[in-house]
Design an enzyme around this catalytic site. Structure first.
Site, PDB file in Angstrom:
ATOM      1  N   CYS A  67       0.825  -1.392  -0.523  1.00  0.00           N
ATOM      2  CA  CYS A  67      -0.018   0.114   0.286  1.00  0.00           C
ATOM      3  C   CYS A  67       0.886   1.344  -0.152  1.00  0.00           C
ATOM      4  CB  CYS A  67      -0.522   0.205   1.179  1.00  0.00           C
ATOM      5  SG  CYS A  67      -1.560  -1.649   1.446  1.00  0.00           S
ATOM      6  N   HIS A 118      -1.865   5.937   3.124  1.00  0.00           N
ATOM      7  CA  HIS A 118      -1.329   5.314   4.277  1.00  0.00           C
ATOM      8  C   HIS A 118      -1.637   5.062   5.528  1.00  0.00           C
ATOM      9  CE1 HIS A 118      -0.180   0.996   4.772  1.00  0.00           C
ATOM     10  NE2 HIS A 118       0.595   1.081   5.527  1.00  0.00           N
TER      11      HIS A 118
END
Length: 562
Positions: A73, A127
């Site tokens: 991610c 994130h």
């Protein structure tokens, strides 16, 4: 304005260009988390049900050979929002914080705000933080730096998958919930807020970003989304092949099998997990439908660019792997679709494109100058003509500078840090079952793809100690529990806040302390360890002060002052 007229002229007749150019187009930028190619329009799984992904694809251009900048991610989302690939930014893995590495980088919403747009977002886009200074508005409140609205979390977890050890991610679990969409909150709340912004008046063009969290784990969604997928009918993904490791080099064989897939199979949960992933995709599709309905019934339907992407794919047994982090196509290939007002509909492009190119693409579509230092590639020529010449490859970085995957129109290449290689002909072998790297007949193609490797990649910066997650301190004058080490090694930084030296001891599996030296007053010690290890802290007289239990990642362990 001339630039904007030219860009819009790619897609619409001259008579409508002037009307469209009287205002800058809006941008609706939609992220979906951990979604592989299991959507109808990409044909990734025959049982998937995604009518809203499919209708968006039919209304614009579907990129069938799009790849993430990294299969995790943080580096993927950083590359998208900054336009800078990992091998240039230094953001390679989830353990880093973007602002530690790129303190001054301007991300997309801030760029659009500087150019007269109202920039707002909701849900997970970066994130697990918001970057408040980059947004004009956010839901939840940007000052909290938590992108998640309240989300229903069932009690008494885990529900379906027992914890296999300290290596297991706490969210790897699934269940059909006896709850409505609204009660579940999360993505329902995000899409409600986004829908409200699409319906209300604005005095500026907008850059509006929507982060849909499912199918990220845990796969907890209302039971109605499980109903189309009866458990007895569940099939593995078409990319699964039981004996698919024999032709991999040692690095590939190490990358493939992991504890998750073995544990899930041992617990008899493989079909249940596939069912839950399909249900979570179906749920994400419904949330997408709420956003598209709000756009299409509101005042901005005809002057809003829509971009939808997933940050990376996901393994559900392919290559005996579960989760992400690999260079194989199931993990790097992602949904990407772009709809431009007056543009092509139902177009399909199979050129290799990178999500890193989205920043430049959207600035071009809005007639804005692309920032210096971002990806030089814009997808606008492919939006104009999906078959246009495209001399670029897509690079996916695998956590360190010298591990990467390269995707071209017909081939894929994976390079590991020790020199191991894989080569696949994806026209004839889309699931990458036959590694051609060792075959002399393909030596020329191998050399061609080697030449596309990133040049002079930046090193991985060390994560500052202040940014590491903190382990829980267990104060106790009694003996610490024994270690139960299980998993690979990583570092933990022990920080002594005492004014006296303390002793660091590893607890053996039989409960015996083994000294690893002293930590100076106000000092630090970086120690290699494993999940499940227990480290006892003793004073100068070897009396226990307390202990730490090691989790599944690099952390800091603060020994508090008395």
């Amino acid at each position: 304005m001339k630039t904007l007229c030219f860009i819009l002229g790619i897609f619409v007749a001259a008579s409508s260009v002037c009307a469209a150019a009287s205002e800058k187009p809006n941008v609706l930028f939609i992220s979906v988390d951990d979604l592989n190619d299991w959507i109808g329009c990409l044909g990734g799984h025959p049982q998937t049900k995604t009518p809203n992904f499919d209708r968006l694809a039919k209304s614009g251009t579907l990129f069938t050979n799009a790849h993430c900048a990294a299969p995790q991610c943080n580096p993927s989302r950083t590359a998208i929002l900054t336009g800078i690939p990992p091998y240039r930014s230094g953001v390679y893995h989830n353990g880093q914080k973007m602002r530690d590495v790129l303190p001054d980088a301007e991300i997309m919403p801030k760029f659009f705000s500087r150019h007269g747009y109202w920039s707002a977002g909701s849900g997970k886009l970066l994130h697990y933080f918001i970057d408040a200074a980059s947004w004009d508005d956010y839901f939840p409140a940007k000052e909290k730096e938590n992108p998640f609205p309240p989300t229903f979390d069932p009690p008494n977890r885990p529900i379906s998958l027992p914890v296999g050890g300290p290596w297991q991610y706490v969210e790897t679990d699934w269940a059909a919930l006896e709850a409505s969409d609204e009660v579940c909150g999360g993505d329902w709340s995000v899409t409600k807020w986004i829908g409200g912004q699409l319906q209300r008046p604005h005095d500026k063009p907008f850059f509006l970003a929507c982060g849909i969290y499912r199918p990220h784990e845990p796969w907890f969604v209302p039971k109605e989304y499980f109903k189309p997928f009866p458990l007895e009918s569940i099939q593995p993904g078409p990319g699964y092949k039981e004996d698919d490791l024999d032709d991999l080099p040692p690095s590939g064989q190490k990358m493939g099998p992991n504890r998750y897939f073995e544990h899930i199979q041992k617990q008899g949960q493989w079909k249940h997990a596939i069912q839950a992933y399909l249900a979570s995709i179906h749920y994400a599709d419904a949330m997408l439908g709420r956003v598209l309905d709000a756009l299409e019934s509101g005042p901005y339907r005809d002057n809003t660019i829509v971009v939808l992407w997933s940050d990376h794919g996901w393994h559900l047994g392919e290559k005996q792997h579960w989760q992400k982090y690999t260079g194989w196509r199931i993990c790097t290939r992602v949904p990407l679709m772009i709809r431009v007002p007056g543009g092509k509909s139902g177009a399909i492009c199979d050129q290799p494109v990178s999500l890193t190119d989205l920043f430049h693409t959207v600035t071009d579509l809005c007639g804005l100058p692309a920032p210096q230092g971002i990806s030089r590639n814009s997808l606008v020529p492919l939006l104009r003509n999906p078959d246009a010449a495209w001399p670029h490859a897509a690079v996916t970085q695998l956590g360190v500078p010298d591990e990467y995957a390269i995707s071209t129109k017909a081939w894929r290449y994976i390079h590991y840090r020790n020199g191991d290689e894989e080569l696949y002909d994806i026209v004839n072998d889309p699931h990458e079952w036959t590694n051609l790297a060792a075959m002399p007949a393909h030596a020329a193609k191998l050399a061609e793809l080697r030449a596309l490797a990133p040049e002079n990649p930046v090193p991985v910066p060390q994560v500052p100690v202040a940014s590491l997650p903190e382990l829980k301190w267990h104060p106790s004058r009694d003996s610490a529990p024994p270690s139960k080490p299980d998993g690979g090694t990583f570092d933990v930084v022990f920080i002594n806040q005492h004014t006296q030296p303390v002793e660091l001891c590893w607890m053996s599996p039989t409960g015996e302390p083994k000294s690893y030296g002293m930590i100076k007053p106000k000092g630090q010690k970086r120690q290699s360890t494993r999940p499940g290890a227990v480290w006892q802290i003793r004073d100068g007289k070897q009396q226990p002060l307390g202990h730490f239990k090691i989790g599944d990642r690099t952390s800091k362990a603060i020994i508090p002052a008395p």
